[in-house]
Design a protein around this motif. Structure first.
Motif, mmCIF file in Angstrom:
data_model
loop_
_atom_site.group_PDB
_atom_site.id
_atom_site.type_symbol
_atom_site.label_atom_id
_atom_site.label_comp_id
_atom_site.label_asym_id
_atom_site.label_seq_id
_atom_site.Cartn_x
_atom_site.Cartn_y
_atom_site.Cartn_z
ATOM 1 N N THR A 1 31.958 26.127 -1.334
ATOM 2 C CA THR A 1 31.114 25.027 -1.790
ATOM 3 C C THR A 1 31.904 24.145 -2.748
ATOM 4 O OG1 THR A 1 29.092 26.344 -1.605
ATOM 5 C CG2 THR A 1 28.989 24.401 -3.013
ATOM 6 N N GLU A 2 31.747 22.839 -2.605
ATOM 7 C CA GLU A 2 32.311 21.881 -3.549
ATOM 8 C C GLU A 2 31.166 21.190 -4.285
ATOM 9 O OE1 GLU A 2 35.303 21.653 -4.334
ATOM 10 O OE2 GLU A 2 36.470 22.469 -2.657
ATOM 11 N N ARG A 3 31.370 20.924 -5.581
ATOM 12 C CA ARG A 3 30.329 20.329 -6.412
ATOM 13 C C ARG A 3 30.782 18.967 -6.924
ATOM 14 N NH1 ARG A 3 29.568 22.896 -11.233
ATOM 15 N NH2 ARG A 3 31.768 23.500 -11.242
ATOM 16 N N GLY A 4 29.873 18.010 -6.937
ATOM 17 C CA GLY A 4 30.199 16.691 -7.453
ATOM 18 C C GLY A 4 29.005 16.063 -8.135
ATOM 19 N N ARG A 5 29.288 15.041 -8.921
ATOM 20 C CA ARG A 5 28.200 14.273 -9.519
ATOM 21 C C ARG A 5 27.580 13.348 -8.484
ATOM 22 N NH1 ARG A 5 30.826 11.358 -14.548
ATOM 23 N NH2 ARG A 5 28.669 10.636 -14.825
ATOM 24 N N ALA A 6 28.350 12.985 -7.469
ATOM 25 C CA ALA A 6 27.858 12.105 -6.409
ATOM 26 C C ALA A 6 28.608 12.427 -5.125
ATOM 27 C CB ALA A 6 28.058 10.631 -6.781
ATOM 28 N N VAL A 7 27.982 12.060 -4.014
ATOM 29 C CA VAL A 7 28.589 12.265 -2.694
ATOM 30 C C VAL A 7 28.557 10.945 -1.939
ATOM 31 C CG1 VAL A 7 28.200 13.285 -0.411
ATOM 32 C CG2 VAL A 7 28.195 14.740 -2.435
ATOM 33 N N ILE A 8 29.680 10.620 -1.302
ATOM 34 C CA ILE A 8 29.738 9.482 -0.373
ATOM 35 C C ILE A 8 29.929 10.049 1.027
ATOM 36 C CG2 ILE A 8 31.024 7.446 0.347
ATOM 37 C CD1 ILE A 8 31.790 7.001 -2.558
ATOM 38 N N VAL A 9 29.014 9.727 1.922
ATOM 39 C CA VAL A 9 29.074 10.182 3.307
ATOM 40 C C VAL A 9 29.775 9.102 4.127
ATOM 41 C CG1 VAL A 9 27.749 10.919 5.317
ATOM 42 C CG2 VAL A 9 26.958 11.514 3.017
ATOM 43 N N ALA A 10 30.904 9.447 4.714
ATOM 44 C CA ALA A 10 31.677 8.499 5.530
ATOM 45 C C ALA A 10 32.195 9.230 6.760
ATOM 46 C CB ALA A 10 32.812 7.902 4.716
ATOM 47 N N THR A 11 31.300 9.929 7.423
ATOM 48 C CA THR A 11 31.676 10.846 8.505
ATOM 49 C C THR A 11 31.696 10.189 9.878
ATOM 50 O OG1 THR A 11 29.372 11.567 8.333
ATOM 51 C CG2 THR A 11 31.040 13.019 7.409
ATOM 52 N N GLY A 12 31.308 8.923 9.983
ATOM 53 C CA GLY A 12 31.411 8.231 11.264
ATOM 54 C C GLY A 12 30.419 8.714 12.301
ATOM 55 N N LEU A 13 30.780 8.511 13.570
ATOM 56 C CA LEU A 13 29.887 8.884 14.664
ATOM 57 C C LEU A 13 30.701 9.227 15.901
ATOM 58 C CD1 LEU A 13 29.893 6.288 16.788
ATOM 59 C CD2 LEU A 13 28.323 5.322 15.135
ATOM 60 N N THR A 14 30.018 9.748 16.889
ATOM 61 C CA THR A 14 30.621 10.062 18.176
ATOM 62 C C THR A 14 29.941 9.227 19.262
ATOM 63 O OG1 THR A 14 31.311 12.308 17.633
ATOM 64 C CG2 THR A 14 30.870 11.854 19.950
ATOM 65 N N ASP A 15 30.739 8.708 20.187
ATOM 66 C CA ASP A 15 30.213 7.998 21.357
ATOM 67 C C ASP A 15 30.066 9.015 22.489
ATOM 68 O OD1 ASP A 15 30.760 4.859 20.642
ATOM 69 O OD2 ASP A 15 32.351 6.139 19.854
ATOM 70 N N ASP A 16 28.839 9.429 22.758
ATOM 71 C CA ASP A 16 28.593 10.357 23.872
ATOM 72 C C ASP A 16 28.529 9.546 25.163
ATOM 73 O OD1 ASP A 16 28.515 12.684 22.338
ATOM 74 O OD2 ASP A 16 26.410 12.386 21.831
ATOM 75 N N LEU A 17 29.577 9.643 25.970
ATOM 76 C CA LEU A 17 29.720 8.798 27.151
ATOM 77 C C LEU A 17 28.927 9.330 28.340
ATOM 78 C CD1 LEU A 17 33.564 8.178 26.917
ATOM 79 C CD2 LEU A 17 31.728 6.635 26.218
ATOM 80 N N GLY B 1 28.407 4.335 24.710
ATOM 81 C CA GLY B 1 27.852 5.671 24.820
ATOM 82 C C GLY B 1 26.616 5.785 23.958
ATOM 83 N N THR B 2 25.966 6.928 24.048
ATOM 84 C CA THR B 2 24.882 7.218 23.115
ATOM 85 C C THR B 2 25.524 7.498 21.767
ATOM 86 O OG1 THR B 2 23.556 8.171 24.893
ATOM 87 C CG2 THR B 2 22.958 8.748 22.629
ATOM 88 N N LEU B 3 25.081 6.776 20.744
ATOM 89 C CA LEU B 3 25.719 6.853 19.437
ATOM 90 C C LEU B 3 25.112 8.001 18.629
ATOM 91 C CD1 LEU B 3 25.887 3.035 18.646
ATOM 92 C CD2 LEU B 3 27.576 4.487 19.779
ATOM 93 N N ARG B 4 25.959 8.936 18.219
ATOM 94 C CA ARG B 4 25.492 10.129 17.495
ATOM 95 C C ARG B 4 26.176 10.189 16.138
ATOM 96 N NH1 ARG B 4 27.870 15.073 17.872
ATOM 97 N NH2 ARG B 4 28.886 14.474 19.830
ATOM 98 N N PRO B 5 25.477 9.753 15.066
ATOM 99 C CA PRO B 5 26.088 9.786 13.733
ATOM 100 C C PRO B 5 26.306 11.222 13.261
ATOM 101 C CG PRO B 5 23.765 9.205 13.584
ATOM 102 C CD PRO B 5 24.112 9.220 15.045
ATOM 103 N N HIS B 6 27.394 11.435 12.550
ATOM 104 C CA HIS B 6 27.712 12.770 12.037
ATOM 105 C C HIS B 6 27.022 12.972 10.694
ATOM 106 C CE1 HIS B 6 31.694 12.337 14.466
ATOM 107 N NE2 HIS B 6 30.668 12.648 15.241
ATOM 108 N N ASP B 7 25.718 13.164 10.733
ATOM 109 C CA ASP B 7 24.965 13.348 9.489
ATOM 110 C C ASP B 7 24.053 14.568 9.539
ATOM 111 O OD1 ASP B 7 22.873 12.556 11.152
ATOM 112 O OD2 ASP B 7 22.725 10.555 10.305
ATOM 113 N N GLY B 8 24.289 15.458 10.484
ATOM 114 C CA GLY B 8 23.437 16.634 10.608
ATOM 115 C C GLY B 8 23.478 17.529 9.384
ATOM 116 N N PHE B 9 24.580 17.525 8.644
ATOM 117 C CA PHE B 9 24.688 18.383 7.463
ATOM 118 C C PHE B 9 23.758 17.924 6.333
ATOM 119 C CE2 PHE B 9 27.830 15.041 7.207
ATOM 120 C CZ PHE B 9 27.805 14.616 5.893
ATOM 121 N N LEU B 10 23.142 16.753 6.489
ATOM 122 C CA LEU B 10 22.184 16.249 5.502
ATOM 123 C C LEU B 10 20.740 16.533 5.884
ATOM 124 C CD1 LEU B 10 23.827 12.735 4.996
ATOM 125 C CD2 LEU B 10 23.980 14.662 3.422
#
Length: 522
Positions: free
Chosen positions: A100-116, A229-238
């Motif tokens: 686990t990593e701890r921070g005062r703030a988190v920036i999510v910049a995980t992009g997405l996948t193009d499901d073709l 493609g179908t756009l699938r953002p990488h935000d499942g961890f949220l």
């Protein structure tokens, strides 16, 4: 890395995440970037339309951006986020490796996948002759035989755009649904060929497309084909946080305000994870903006905390230091200070006591070099860790002893050949000079008092809090403050020494200056 609290944890090492990390590093923030190593544009050999970097290989830009962020103190870890939890004034990022990593703030910049679409020959050529953005790739295939594989009514806009780069365009319209006469007329007016049959396969040789085969067996010679493609953002961890989402024609994405903040106060997002239409320059810009916004938010919080601290009752030293140690798995590196060891190595071993021993590294070094050493510290957690370290070092019983003690009230009937204190600085009310004077009384005739302290704040260290009871003294100021009887003491060493050092939490190499004072009791 998980032993410390970062100012900001950036999840995602693409251009948005790197831009945010660069801004935050330049703002002197402690930044960790978690990089899974899968940027959206990794399939493309070159980027285009990126000002100053047109034609640059995507990986080369990331490598350059990463080195720039590192130069300002940002740290990187190859890792994938699994879950994020809010914990008071912290955000905890749990990783797939169990840490686990701890921070005062988190920036999510995980992009997405193009499901073709599942069409033979399509995915294998993605980013080379199967393309999605005419602004990114259109120039390179200009005037060639181009196709557009529609996947939804939104593909109509793509079909119209592609016509700007070639007058030989074939649109496979099955993904649009029934095409009405107005659409046929509109596309036909610019010489676009419409094919209603579904695409069955993409034909070609290696990365190169040669033709498209439809389900009715017809083949259409092409040099490249545009699709999406179908756009699938990488935000499942949220997911566990239940953050607000924005539903639109491109899919479901995190809802952010104009500053990139999500519905959770300590979580921001930038790049394709919230804006699927953002190209490289747009993602760079959004990361830059969010990085600045997050720093501004933390600046405001720092001032709020300072105001609260200034009006609060004075901190109790025992509580402060116990919280410092108990709140981290390890505070120091576990290695003895090299300046301390270099001076102590010239002394005849005997009985020693170390004031503010922390997790015990200097005391263990003394014990390993023939001393009977006692370490004193105000934090019970620090003392327990020191005892464990001594046991792990295989020291004989009684060679290294550790005692939890408030040095403000410490007294001893024992006398010692060496009384030492390394980096005995406290941001809360310990009367340092009084403690050192009393400890000096416990030095035997012919014994030594050894003080090693910071000559100035270490690189990138926070400024001492208001009310810090001890500044950073020169050797001469240190001796004058002690004001020991001159007829009883002589100065052996009084100098400032430089040494290489590494910030354990950040892995940064630099040089620090230590004040060294060694006094001998006559």
């Amino acid at each position: 890395m998980g032993h410390q609290k970062w100012d900001v944890v950036v999840v995602g090492g693409g251009v948005a995440g790197l831009s945010a990390a660069l801004m935050l590093g330049r703002a002197r923030r402690r930044v960790l970037v978690l990089d899974a190593g899968s940027p959206r544009n990794r399939f493309a050999s070159h980027m285009h339309g990126v000002f100053g970097n047109d034609g640059t290989e995507p990986g080369a830009l990331l490598e350059r951006g990463r080195s720039e962020a590192v130069a300002y103190g940002a740290r990187f870890r190859s890792a994938t986020a699994e879950r994020v939890d809010l914990a008071g004034d912290e955000v905890h990022v749990s990783l797939t490796d169990g840490s686990t990593e701890r921070g005062r703030a988190v920036i999510v910049a995980t992009g997405l996948t193009d499901d073709l679409p599942d069409i033979p020959g399509l995915a294998m050529r993605w980013g080379r002759t199967v393309l999605h953005c005419p602004y990114c790739h259109g120039w390179e295939v200009r005037d060639q035989r181009l196709g557009v594989l529609t996947i939804s009514p939104l593909s109509l806009h793509q079909a119209e755009l592609v016509r700007q780069w070639s007058d030989r365009v074939t649109v496979f319209t099955a993904g649009l649904g029934p095409v009405d006469a107005a659409v046929e007329q509109r596309l036909g007016a610019r010489g676009i060929q419409l094919v209603p049959a579904r695409v069955a396969a993409i034909l070609g040789d290696g990365d190169r497309i040669t033709a498209v085969r439809t389900e009715d067996g017809a083949e259409f010679p092409l040099d490249a084909i545009f699709t999406g493609g179908t756009l699938r953002p990488h935000d499942g961890f949220l997911a566990s946080l239940g953050l607000d989402r924005a539903e639109g024609p491109m899919g479901s994405f995190l809802r952010v305000d104009a500053m990139g903040r999500t519905s959770a106060d300590r979580i921001w997002a930038a790049g394709n994870v919230v804006n699927p239409a953002a190209n490289v320059p747009m993602s760079i810009g959004s990361g830059t903006a969010v990085g600045a916004v997050v720093n501004a938010a933390l600046v405001g919080e720092d001032f709020d905390d300072a105001v609260a601290a200034a009006s609060a009752p004075p901190a109790v030293p025992a509580d402060y230091w116990e919280d410092r140690y108990a709140g981290n798995e390890r505070v120091w590196s576990g290695a003895p200070n090299s300046t301390f060891a270099s001076v102590a190595a010239d002394l005849e071993p005997g009985r020693a006591v170390d004031l503010g021993c922390g997790e015990g590294a200097d005391v263990i070094w003394l014990a390993q070099h023939g001393w009977s050493a006692t370490g004193l510290d105000i934090s019970p957690t620090a003392i327990e860790r020191a005892r464990s370290a001594a046991a792990a070092a295989g020291l004989r019983a009684g060679r290294a002893v550790f005692v939890a003690s408030d040095l403000s009230t410490w007294s001893s009937a024992e006398s010692y050949d060496l009384v030492s204190a390394s980096f005995f600085h406290s941001p809360v009310g310990l009367s340092r000079t009084d403690i050192l004077r009393r400890a000096a009384d416990r030095v035997r005739r012919g014994g030594h008092l050894l003080l090693v302290s910071h000559a100035s704040p270490p690189p990138r260290a926070d400024s001492p809090p208001a009310g810090h009871n001890h500044g950073f003294l020169t050797p001469e100021e240190e001796i004058a403050a002690l004001d020991l009887p001159q007829e009883e003491w002589t100065t052996v060493v009084a100098e400032t020494r430089s040494r290489p050092a590494t910030r354990a939490a950040a892995g940064e190499h630099h040089t620090v200056d230590d004040v060294v004072v060694l006094l001998r009791r006559l």
